[in-house]
Design an enzyme around this catalytic site. Structure first.
Site, short mmCIF file in Angstrom:
data_model
loop_
_atom_site.label_atom_id
_atom_site.label_comp_id
_atom_site.label_asym_id
_atom_site.label_seq_id
_atom_site.Cartn_x
_atom_site.Cartn_y
_atom_site.Cartn_z
N TYR A 113 -82.73 3.52 98.23
CA TYR A 113 -82.32 2.90 99.47
C TYR A 113 -82.71 3.80 100.63
O TYR A 113 -82.86 5.03 100.47
CB TYR A 113 -80.82 2.60 99.49
CG TYR A 113 -79.95 3.67 100.10
CD1 TYR A 113 -79.68 3.68 101.47
CD2 TYR A 113 -79.39 4.67 99.31
CE1 TYR A 113 -78.88 4.65 102.04
CE2 TYR A 113 -78.58 5.65 99.87
CZ TYR A 113 -78.34 5.64 101.23
OH TYR A 113 -77.55 6.61 101.79
N PHE A 205 -69.80 6.29 100.01
CA PHE A 205 -70.22 5.83 98.69
C PHE A 205 -71.20 6.78 98.02
O PHE A 205 -71.01 7.20 96.87
CB PHE A 205 -70.85 4.43 98.82
CG PHE A 205 -71.51 3.93 97.57
CD1 PHE A 205 -70.78 3.25 96.61
CD2 PHE A 205 -72.87 4.12 97.37
CE1 PHE A 205 -71.39 2.78 95.45
CE2 PHE A 205 -73.50 3.66 96.23
CZ PHE A 205 -72.75 2.99 95.26
N ASP A 206 -72.29 7.13 98.71
CA ASP A 206 -73.30 7.95 98.05
C ASP A 206 -72.84 9.39 97.86
O ASP A 206 -73.24 10.05 96.90
CB ASP A 206 -74.64 7.89 98.79
CG ASP A 206 -74.49 7.93 100.30
OD1 ASP A 206 -73.35 7.95 100.79
OD2 ASP A 206 -75.52 7.96 100.98
N THR A 207 -71.98 9.88 98.76
CA THR A 207 -71.42 11.22 98.54
C THR A 207 -70.58 11.24 97.27
O THR A 207 -70.69 12.16 96.44
CB THR A 207 -70.56 11.65 99.74
OG1 THR A 207 -71.36 11.70 100.91
CG2 THR A 207 -69.93 13.02 99.49
N LEU A 210 -72.80 11.17 94.23
CA LEU A 210 -73.45 12.45 93.97
C LEU A 210 -72.48 13.46 93.36
O LEU A 210 -72.84 14.21 92.45
CB LEU A 210 -74.04 13.02 95.26
CG LEU A 210 -75.29 12.33 95.82
CD1 LEU A 210 -75.67 12.93 97.16
CD2 LEU A 210 -76.44 12.43 94.84
#
Length: 460
Positions: A113, A205-207, A210
């Site tokens: 993304y 969300f992406d943190t 990860l």
């Protein structure tokens, strides 16, 4: 934090197998909300770049986060004009919600993304996804904070970004350098395991993804990027920062309290070199030695404090025995959990009983040393007593580690692995985004496929 899913076992890292002509290898998602002005130039520029430089078939998916302007119409026009473009409409806002929905439904083996403003130079896209195609890595992230990155942005955003990453490193022990860069990719098989565990639906969300991936032992590849700040960005910095800090607190609390079971995520791959049987190399010895030394140092300090306290009320031998007994129980419990990784209450009483036997050996060594000191001098100084006890405890520590490793907490991972191997082949696909997994069955090298190659089997 979601704990109700059963992720199972991830497949070993392999070069992505060949797919039918026309089937996309890469699915690039562009989450948008009221981006009627920037959407068309972004998609056309991205499509031109991929068509010119990317050696495999690709797809561009526009994920519309409940836009209220003409963004949906622009997205539909682009999808009608460009065969490699599709659109996905959500009736609720949230970048994380959009990524979860599109990635879960995608059939492409590599998912990525990027932000609609294209602040990140597109020349970093192929280096971003190449480690995932080859099987070298599981996730890939663009980093604006790498030394070789070239970034143009104001001091305010620079300070916020670096402060946020310092918070992640200090609170969640994150080792990746840039959590907020809108330029990330993940293998689809890995996404199917991780996405059900990620709770946030917004910018965090992406943190969160990860952090969980890193705690699971997945390999995260970082790519230095060239990045130019978009002065017209619609991101609300204060609200986003507040939500991110709430997410850090939620994830950190879940990890600290154990409400998120990381055992089922740890060491998910069968190709980890640390799990290989190598003759004459004990498994986990280095890690156990470090853990034992840390526990031993703390136990020694605890023991000396107890001895000094008991010595005020009783003789040296009694004070030594009492201090050793209390510290031995604490030492066995700490080594059981931290050094040798034994969890749960099963066998705890037996382990404490065996630890007391080891304590008896330590008691014999230290008591003998005190007896020898008292025989040599009738009234030894307190500092001399402590020095003798430290030396005796060092000798007892070596023996204690050997007995703990070989007798009290023997390595039973081989038996556990054998039992797990007998049942690990019965896997159940995820409910979210169920798609055909036939591409996993072979490990042949991908042949370059140009995006304009078509095939009757192309679902688009």
């Amino acid at each position: 934090m979601r704990t109700d899913s059963s992720p199972g076992t991830l497949p070993a890292r392999e070069h992505l197998p060949a797919a039918p002509a026309g089937t996309p290898v890469l699915d690039v998602v562009i989450p948008v909300y009221n981006e009627e002005k920037d959407l068309q130039p972004c998609v056309r520029r991205l499509h031109e770049h991929l068509d010119r430089t990317f050696p495999y078939a690709f797809r561009i998916t526009i994920a519309d986060n409940a836009s209220t302007d003409t963004t949906p119409q622009v997205a539909r026009q682009l999808a009608a004009q460009i065969p490699e473009v599709t659109t996905f409409r959500l009736e609720q806002k949230g970048r994380g919600r959009a990524l979860r929905a599109v990635w879960s439904a995608s059939d492409a083996p590599v998912l990525a993304y990027m932000d609609v403003d294209l602040s990140t130079d597109l020349n970093a896209l192929l280096p971003l996804v190449a480690p995932l195609v080859s099987g070298h890595s599981d996730l890939a992230v663009g980093s604006r904070l790498a030394r070789s990155s070239r970034v143009v942005r104001g001091p305010k955003r620079e300070f916020i970004s670096r402060a946020y990453n310092l918070i992640l490193r200090g609170s969640l022990q994150a080792r990746f350098s840039d959590a907020q860069c809108g330029f990330k990719a993940i293998r689809r098989d890995v996404a199917q395991i991780l996405l059900p565990l990620v709770e946030d639906t917004g910018w965090f969300f992406d943190t969160e993804m990860l952090v969980l991936a890193e705690r699971a032992g997945l390999r995260i590849h970082e790519v230095p990027v060239d990045w130019v700040d978009d002065p017209d960005s619609t991101v609300h910095i204060v609200k986003t920062a507040t939500d991110d800090l709430k997410g850090v607190w939620r994830v950190g609390r879940a990890l600290a309290t154990g409400s998120l079971s990381l055992d089922r995520l740890a060491r998910p791959f069968g190709d980890d070199p640390r799990d290989r049987d190598i003759e004459d190399v004990p498994k986990g010895l280095a890690r156990q030695l470090v853990g034992f030394c840390v526990v031993g140092a703390l136990s020694t300090l605890f023991y000396l404090l107890l001895y000094s306290g008991f010595r005020v009320f009783t003789g040296s031998q009694t004070a030594n025995a009492l201090a050793l007994l209390v510290s031995a129980v604490a030492n066995t419990a700490a080594n059981r959990r931290l050094t040798f990784g034994v969890r749960g209450r099963g066998g705890a009483v037996r382990h404490q009983a065996q630890g007391l036997v080891v304590f008896g050996i330590g008691l014999a060594l230290t008591s003998g040393s005190l007896a020898a000191l008292n025989a040599a001098t009738s009234e030894p100084a307190h500092s001399t007593e402590l020095a003798v006890l430290v030396a005796a405890n060092l000798a007892a520590t070596v023996l204690r580690f050997l007995l703990f490793r070989a007798w009290v907490f023997p390595d039973r991972r081989e038996d556990d692995s054998a039992r797990a191997a007998s049942s690990s082949y019965d896997t159940t696909p995820f409910r979210a985004g169920e798609v055909a997994d036939s591409w996993r069955d072979a490990t042949v090298q991908l042949l370059p496929v140009r995006p304009h190659d078509t095939d009757a089997r192309d679902s688009r």
